[in-house]
Design a protein around this motif. Sequence first.
Motif, PDB file in Angstrom:
ATOM      1  N   ARG A  63       0.827  -1.110   0.038  1.00 55.33           N
ATOM      2  CA  ARG A  63      -0.038   0.136  -0.011  1.00 55.33           C
ATOM      3  C   ARG A  63       0.781   1.081  -0.045  1.00 55.33           C
ATOM      4  O   ARG A  63       1.848   1.433   0.724  1.00 55.33           O
ATOM      5  CB  ARG A  63      -0.886  -0.079   1.220  1.00 55.33           C
ATOM      6  N   LYS A  64       0.365   2.245  -0.891  1.00 55.80           N
ATOM      7  CA  LYS A  64       1.540   3.539  -0.881  1.00 55.80           C
ATOM      8  C   LYS A  64       0.785   4.356   0.189  1.00 55.80           C
ATOM      9  O   LYS A  64      -0.368   4.737   0.454  1.00 55.80           O
ATOM     10  CB  LYS A  64       1.102   4.000  -2.145  1.00 55.80           C
ATOM     11  N   VAL A  65       1.782   4.661   1.182  1.00 57.01           N
ATOM     12  CA  VAL A  65       1.382   5.552   2.373  1.00 57.01           C
ATOM     13  C   VAL A  65       1.826   7.056   1.716  1.00 57.01           C
ATOM     14  O   VAL A  65       2.725   7.295   1.105  1.00 57.01           O
ATOM     15  CB  VAL A  65       2.362   5.209   3.752  1.00 57.01           C
TER      16      VAL A  65
ATOM     17  N   THR B 255       1.459  13.566  -8.260  1.00 55.86           N
ATOM     18  CA  THR B 255       1.908  13.376  -6.971  1.00 55.86           C
ATOM     19  C   THR B 255       1.306  14.454  -5.814  1.00 55.86           C
ATOM     20  O   THR B 255       0.935  13.790  -4.716  1.00 55.86           O
ATOM     21  CB  THR B 255       3.693  13.506  -6.580  1.00 55.86           C
ATOM     22  N   GLY B 256       0.773  15.415  -6.390  1.00 63.40           N
ATOM     23  CA  GLY B 256       0.128  16.392  -5.405  1.00 63.40           C
ATOM     24  C   GLY B 256      -1.384  15.850  -4.873  1.00 63.40           C
ATOM     25  O   GLY B 256      -1.808  15.899  -3.906  1.00 63.40           O
ATOM     26  N   VAL B 257      -1.998  15.365  -6.200  1.00 55.76           N
ATOM     27  CA  VAL B 257      -3.472  14.769  -6.081  1.00 55.76           C
ATOM     28  C   VAL B 257      -3.425  13.485  -5.132  1.00 55.76           C
ATOM     29  O   VAL B 257      -4.193  13.291  -4.329  1.00 55.76           O
ATOM     30  CB  VAL B 257      -3.984  14.611  -7.298  1.00 55.76           C
ATOM     31  N   THR B 258      -2.401  12.801  -5.415  1.00 55.85           N
ATOM     32  CA  THR B 258      -2.367  11.100  -4.738  1.00 55.85           C
ATOM     33  C   THR B 258      -1.883  11.488  -3.272  1.00 55.85           C
ATOM     34  O   THR B 258      -2.111  10.803  -2.400  1.00 55.85           O
ATOM     35  CB  THR B 258      -1.523  10.285  -5.575  1.00 55.85           C
ATOM     36  N   GLY B 259      -0.920  12.408  -3.001  1.00 61.14           N
ATOM     37  CA  GLY B 259      -0.066  12.384  -1.708  1.00 61.14           C
ATOM     38  C   GLY B 259       0.968  11.616  -1.671  1.00 61.14           C
ATOM     39  O   GLY B 259       1.597  11.469  -0.517  1.00 61.14           O
ATOM     40  N   TYR B 260       1.270  11.049  -2.732  1.00 59.00           N
ATOM     41  CA  TYR B 260       2.470   9.947  -2.569  1.00 59.00           C
ATOM     42  C   TYR B 260       3.487  10.297  -3.679  1.00 59.00           C
ATOM     43  O   TYR B 260       3.216  10.364  -4.628  1.00 59.00           O
ATOM     44  CB  TYR B 260       1.854   8.843  -2.866  1.00 59.00           C
ATOM     45  N   CYS B 261       4.738  10.303  -3.265  1.00 60.09           N
ATOM     46  CA  CYS B 261       5.671  10.795  -4.099  1.00 60.09           C
ATOM     47  C   CYS B 261       6.925   9.602  -3.936  1.00 60.09           C
ATOM     48  O   CYS B 261       7.334   9.106  -3.035  1.00 60.09           O
ATOM     49  CB  CYS B 261       6.553  12.001  -3.696  1.00 60.09           C
ATOM     50  N   PRO B 262       6.874   8.901  -5.237  1.00 60.20           N
ATOM     51  CA  PRO B 262       7.883   7.521  -4.967  1.00 60.20           C
ATOM     52  C   PRO B 262       9.591   8.001  -4.603  1.00 60.20           C
ATOM     53  O   PRO B 262      10.100   7.299  -4.109  1.00 60.20           O
ATOM     54  CB  PRO B 262       7.901   7.178  -6.596  1.00 60.20           C
TER      55      PRO B 262
ATOM     56  N   LEU C 180      13.875   7.620  -0.728  1.00 66.08           N
ATOM     57  CA  LEU C 180      14.807   8.367   0.129  1.00 66.08           C
ATOM     58  C   LEU C 180      14.250   8.264   1.382  1.00 66.08           C
ATOM     59  O   LEU C 180      15.391   8.800   2.403  1.00 66.08           O
ATOM     60  CB  LEU C 180      14.790   9.865  -0.220  1.00 66.08           C
ATOM     61  N   GLY C 181      13.222   7.713   1.661  1.00 69.48           N
ATOM     62  CA  GLY C 181      12.529   7.575   3.247  1.00 69.48           C
ATOM     63  C   GLY C 181      12.276   9.095   3.664  1.00 69.48           C
ATOM     64  O   GLY C 181      12.265   9.226   5.108  1.00 69.48           O
ATOM     65  N   TRP C 182      11.889   9.984   3.108  1.00 70.90           N
ATOM     66  CA  TRP C 182      11.318  11.172   3.283  1.00 70.90           C
ATOM     67  C   TRP C 182      10.148  11.326   3.624  1.00 70.90           C
ATOM     68  O   TRP C 182       9.301  10.471   2.924  1.00 70.90           O
ATOM     69  CB  TRP C 182      11.875  12.171   2.565  1.00 70.90           C
TER      70      TRP C 182
END
Length: 88
Positions: A3-5, A57-64, A69-71
């Motif tokens: 799941r993408k957090v 990435t702004g709409v989903t709130g998830y940046c690969p 990088l663990g950020w």
Amino acid sequence: MARKVQNVGTAERWLRIVGGGLAALVGLMLLLPVPASVGAGVLGLALVLLGSDFVYTGVTGYCPLYNKLGWSTARAGGGPGRGRPRPR
């Protein structure tokens, strides 16, 4: 599949949506002139692709990239969380 957090905070999400939308719009404007130069075409395409990624990435709130990088700029547990590594 994992799941993408959410790892992008609210303020950054809005900045990505607005800034990415503007970049994509400028890129489209560079691509529209029929006798466009090669440089304008390459720059326009790059802006459209980069802007689209920022909007996504702004709409989903998830940046690969943040994930790799663990950020995380998303608040976790009510703390500020700006630029701190995500707890694993």
